[in-house]
Structure formats: C-alpha cells, structure tokens
Design an enzyme around this catalytic site. Structure first.
Site, mmCIF file in Angstrom:
data_model
loop_
_atom_site.group_PDB
_atom_site.id
_atom_site.type_symbol
_atom_site.label_atom_id
_atom_site.label_comp_id
_atom_site.label_asym_id
_atom_site.label_seq_id
_atom_site.Cartn_x
_atom_site.Cartn_y
_atom_site.Cartn_z
ATOM 1 N N LEU A 12 -5.654 -1.546 12.668
ATOM 2 C CA LEU A 12 -5.393 -0.557 13.726
ATOM 3 C C LEU A 12 -6.373 0.610 13.627
ATOM 4 C CD1 LEU A 12 -3.755 0.687 16.039
ATOM 5 C CD2 LEU A 12 -2.126 1.546 14.331
ATOM 6 N N ASP A 34 -6.442 8.578 -1.671
ATOM 7 C CA ASP A 34 -5.279 7.729 -1.921
ATOM 8 C C ASP A 34 -4.055 8.550 -1.520
ATOM 9 O OD1 ASP A 34 -3.097 6.375 -2.995
ATOM 10 O OD2 ASP A 34 -4.261 5.596 -4.675
ATOM 11 N N ILE A 35 -3.333 8.082 -0.503
ATOM 12 C CA ILE A 35 -2.222 8.907 0.008
ATOM 13 C C ILE A 35 -1.096 9.073 -1.011
ATOM 14 C CG2 ILE A 35 -2.718 8.554 2.464
ATOM 15 C CD1 ILE A 35 -0.383 6.517 2.533
ATOM 16 N N ALA A 58 -1.018 2.207 5.195
ATOM 17 C CA ALA A 58 0.241 1.693 4.653
ATOM 18 C C ALA A 58 -0.058 0.464 3.795
ATOM 19 C CB ALA A 58 1.189 1.295 5.785
ATOM 20 N N TYR A 123 9.612 -3.690 2.788
ATOM 21 C CA TYR A 123 8.626 -3.040 3.664
ATOM 22 C C TYR A 123 9.345 -2.170 4.704
ATOM 23 C CZ TYR A 123 5.298 -2.744 7.579
ATOM 24 O OH TYR A 123 4.513 -2.296 8.619
ATOM 25 N N LYS A 127 9.355 2.034 5.154
ATOM 26 C CA LYS A 127 8.932 2.723 6.378
ATOM 27 C C LYS A 127 10.108 3.513 6.978
ATOM 28 C CE LYS A 127 5.206 1.891 8.225
ATOM 29 N NZ LYS A 127 3.825 2.448 8.099
HETATM 30 N N1 LIG Z 1 0.217 -5.333 11.120
HETATM 31 C C1 LIG Z 1 1.343 -5.325 11.818
HETATM 32 O O1 LIG Z 1 1.761 -6.352 12.382
HETATM 33 C C2 LIG Z 1 2.133 -4.044 11.956
HETATM 34 C C3 LIG Z 1 3.330 -4.076 12.700
HETATM 35 C C4 LIG Z 1 4.041 -2.883 12.849
HETATM 36 C C5 LIG Z 1 3.580 -1.704 12.294
HETATM 37 N N2 LIG Z 1 2.424 -1.721 11.558
HETATM 38 C C6 LIG Z 1 1.956 -0.455 10.985
HETATM 39 O O2 LIG Z 1 0.710 -0.146 11.588
HETATM 40 C C7 LIG Z 1 -0.126 0.545 10.670
HETATM 41 C C8 LIG Z 1 -1.494 -0.123 10.616
HETATM 42 O O3 LIG Z 1 -1.332 -1.455 10.178
HETATM 43 P P1 LIG Z 1 -2.596 -2.409 9.958
HETATM 44 O O4 LIG Z 1 -2.132 -3.810 10.159
HETATM 45 O O5 LIG Z 1 -3.768 -1.868 10.706
HETATM 46 O O6 LIG Z 1 -2.854 -2.185 8.399
HETATM 47 P P2 LIG Z 1 -3.985 -2.810 7.456
HETATM 48 O O7 LIG Z 1 -5.006 -3.539 8.261
HETATM 49 O O8 LIG Z 1 -3.293 -3.511 6.334
HETATM 50 O O9 LIG Z 1 -4.706 -1.499 6.875
HETATM 51 C C9 LIG Z 1 -4.047 -0.691 5.951
HETATM 52 C C10 LIG Z 1 -4.796 0.615 5.861
HETATM 53 O O10 LIG Z 1 -4.084 1.440 4.919
HETATM 54 C C11 LIG Z 1 -5.011 1.920 3.951
HETATM 55 N N3 LIG Z 1 -4.310 2.118 2.680
HETATM 56 C C12 LIG Z 1 -3.560 1.220 2.000
HETATM 57 N N4 LIG Z 1 -3.090 1.790 0.860
HETATM 58 C C13 LIG Z 1 -3.549 3.074 0.854
HETATM 59 C C14 LIG Z 1 -3.432 4.164 -0.051
HETATM 60 N N5 LIG Z 1 -2.720 4.068 -1.182
HETATM 61 N N6 LIG Z 1 -4.052 5.328 0.259
HETATM 62 C C15 LIG Z 1 -4.792 5.446 1.392
HETATM 63 N N7 LIG Z 1 -4.944 4.458 2.291
HETATM 64 C C16 LIG Z 1 -4.336 3.276 2.015
HETATM 65 C C17 LIG Z 1 -6.088 0.847 3.852
HETATM 66 O O11 LIG Z 1 -7.253 1.438 3.322
HETATM 67 P P3 LIG Z 1 -8.426 0.536 2.580
HETATM 68 O O12 LIG Z 1 -8.623 -0.670 3.440
HETATM 69 O O13 LIG Z 1 -9.606 1.476 2.609
HETATM 70 O O14 LIG Z 1 -7.918 0.223 1.217
HETATM 71 C C18 LIG Z 1 -6.227 0.467 5.344
HETATM 72 O O15 LIG Z 1 -7.045 1.411 5.997
HETATM 73 C C19 LIG Z 1 0.628 0.566 9.337
HETATM 74 O O16 LIG Z 1 1.250 1.830 9.202
HETATM 75 C C20 LIG Z 1 1.682 -0.511 9.506
HETATM 76 O O17 LIG Z 1 2.836 -0.240 8.729
HETATM 77 C C21 LIG Z 1 1.686 -2.852 11.393
#
Ligand SMILES: NC(=O)c1ccc[n+]([C@@H]2O[C@H](COP(=O)([O-])OP(=O)(O)OC[C@H]3O[C@@H](n4cnc5c(N)ncnc54)[C@H](OP(=O)(O)O)[C@@H]3O)[C@@H](O)[C@H]2O)c1
Length: 282
Positions: A12, A34-35, A58, A123, A127
């Site tokens: 995203l 790192d959050i 996340a 998970y 959240k």
């Molecule tokens: N994927 C889904 O189907 C889905 C559905 C509903 C809601 N969401 C929500 O939408 C949001 C985006 O999801 P996504 O699928 O784009 O996620 P994603 O591709 O897994 O990316 C996760 C992001 O979080 C960062 N991150 C992870 N651990 C961290 C930490 N300790 N400190 C700082 N940054 C950290 C990663 O950074 P690095 O890559 O640099 O490590 C990456 O930028 C999330 O909040 C998720 O809960 C996702």
C-alpha cells in the site's frame, strides 16, 4: 500539506507514493524508523513536522502473527501507540490503516463502523487494540479499515493465482469466505481524498462489491485470458495457523459520507494486470 508515511516500502505504501501528488510527501520504511522504538518515531516526526502522518506500517503476515503474537503486539499495537503519541506531541493529524479482521465474520450484512470489534486471530487482535489505544491518545484520528488488498509490487492473491495458473491445469480455491477485494492504487487515492477532507473517526474503505476468494480467482483468470480450471473448496480443507473471518464485507456508508466512492473490484483488474506486466518488464 506535508505528509509523513510510515510503511512507504510496503504494497500500500508504494501505491501511496505513486498516487499522492501535489503535496510534500516523505515516505519511510523500517530501515528509516522501527515503529517499535519510540525514539526513532519521535525523531522522524520532529524532523519532518508533518500536517498528516499516515501509518500503513504493520506486521501483516496473518499466520506469522498467530505463531508470534508478541511480535504482532509489538509492531501493530505498541508501534501504533508510539506513532500516535508522536503525532499528539507534534500536533499532526493521524490516519491509521486498519483491517476487516477486527471483526469475527459472523455478520450476514455488511459491517458498519460502529459494529463491535471481535477479532478471531492475533493479527486482528493486535490491530483492534491499536484502534482503541489510538482513539484514547488522539480522539480525532482517522482509522481507515480496508480488506483483501492487492497491487503491483506486493505479494497478493491475484499474483499467486496468476503464477499458479501458469504452472498448473487446475487450482483449488476456498469458496466460503466472502469479502471486498481492494486495489491499492484506488485505496491510496481515497486516502488522499480523506486527508484533504480532514477526515476523522472510523471509515470503511474498499472497492465496491464483494465475492468469495474463488469468485475473485475466476474473475482474475478471465481478465488475464487464462484457462486453468478452478476447483471450489472449503476453509476446513486448508488448515492454517490463524482463523479467518467467513464474512468481512465492509459497508461503504462511512466513505460515502465524505463524498468518496470507489469503483467495483472487477473494474480494477485490467489496470492491475497492466501495472503488473509493466513492473515485471522494467
Ligand atoms: N494486505 C492486506 O490484505 C491488508 C488488508 C487489510 C488491512 N491491511 C493493512 O494495510 C496496511 C498496509 O498493508 P500492506 O499489505 O501494504 O503491508 P506490507 O506490504 O506487508 O508492508 C508492511 C510495511 O510495514 C513496514 N514495517 C513492518 N514492520 C515495521 C516496523 N517494525 N517498523 C517500521 N515499519 C515496519 C514494512 O517496512 P519494510 O518493508 O521497510 O520492512 C512495510 O513498509 C497495514 O497496516 C495492514 O495491516 C492490509
């Protein structure tokens, strides 16, 4: 506006970095901050001094969260608290990205924003706790719940189906979980509109329409003109560490209240396929 995005390196986050034009955007990945570490979050917020903070970062591996709930809490709940506190002390607005997995999936009509949170996996729990704590720290925060995300540059369901269809004549896909597929570029555009409108409170934000994973797979294959055969199956045949909600359709009413509407998930497949082939050839 100046905007600071945590999670800019994720699926995203990359879409937000692509579609958000006309404002000053600073995007960070986990290597930048790192959050889980409050000092790192505060230092970045102080440095950028943003009008809006978008928290997309996340730990999103749903089965991983089930196997390591401490890590899920540390990143998804405590990390969100750290960001909310930093936003409060800098006077920045916060948009937190949350999930349909805060619900138990037992509804038979779309979930409204005031339906009770009842997560059925770690998970979702991490959240849901984040949402509650953010509202305590920043009562005006905007919480955007979304679902079934897919987009270029990320590990996602359509990408998996396309790869399987290229390798196998038939694919088994569960047909008893219903939700709303959401294209990251469309969600990102809606989030930009919400920030510009000064949105607050919980907003459900998905592409319109709903389907099962098997129905989603059928539409993906059709859009890609692939002929693999789909075999509908049931969740109990795929034993996984985390439970999934059976029904997590989110009502669009809260998004409509801001004058924002999103096209149907079916309409997003051809732009997704074009973007996927562009990114694989570059
Ligand atoms: N994927 C889904 O189907 C889905 C559905 C509903 C809601 N969401 C929500 O939408 C949001 C985006 O999801 P996504 O699928 O784009 O996620 P994603 O591709 O897994 O990316 C996760 C992001 O979080 C960062 N991150 C992870 N651990 C961290 C930490 N300790 N400190 C700082 N940054 C950290 C990663 O950074 P690095 O890559 O640099 O490590 C990456 O930028 C999330 O909040 C998720 O809960 C996702």
């Amino acid at each position: 506006m100046r905007v600071l995005i945590f999670g800019a390196t994720g699926m995203l986050g990359k879409a937000l970095m692509r579609v958000w034009t006309g404002d000053e955007i600073v995007g960070l990945g986990s290597a930048d901050a790192d959050i889980r570490v409050p000092e790192q979050v505060q230092a970045q917020v102080k440095r950028v001094n943003p009008d809006w903070i978008v928290l997309s970062a996340a730990y999103t591996d749903v089965d991983g969260c089930e196997l390591n709930p401490q890590l899920a809490t540390a990143v998804n709940t405590q990390g969100a608290v750290n960001v909310a506190r930093a936003a409060a002390s800098s006077g920045s607005k916060l948009l937190f990205v949350s999930t349909d997995y805060v619900f138990d999936g037992l509804n038979t009509r779309p979930y409204e924003t005031d339906d009770a949170r009842k997560p059925i996996n770690s998970y979702g729990e991490s959240k849901a706790e984040a949402e509650k704590k953010i509202i305590e720290i920043l009562p005006d925060a905007c919480i955007v719940r979304t679902s079934w995300l897919f987009g270029a540059g990320g590990k996602c369901f359509p990408d998996t189906i396309l790869k399987l269809a290229a390798a196998r004549p038939q694919i088994e896909v569960v047909n008893d979980q219903r939700g709303c597929p959401t294209y990251t570029d469309d969600l990102a555009s809606a989030m930009v509109q919400l920030c510009r409108a000064g949105a607050r409170g919980i907003v459900h934000c998905t592409n319109s329409g709903d389907c099962t994973w098997c129905e989603f797979a059928a539409e993906i294959l059709k859009a890609a003109s692939l002929s693999a055969k789909l075999l509908p199956t049931t969740t109990d045949k795929f034993v996984r560490p985390a439970n999934r909600p059976r029904y997590s359709v989110l009502s669009p009413a809260s998004l409509g209240a801001y004058g924002v509407s999103m096209r149907s998930w079916q309409q997003t497949l051809s732009p997704y396929l074009a973007q996927r082939s562009e990114s694989s050839s570059s």
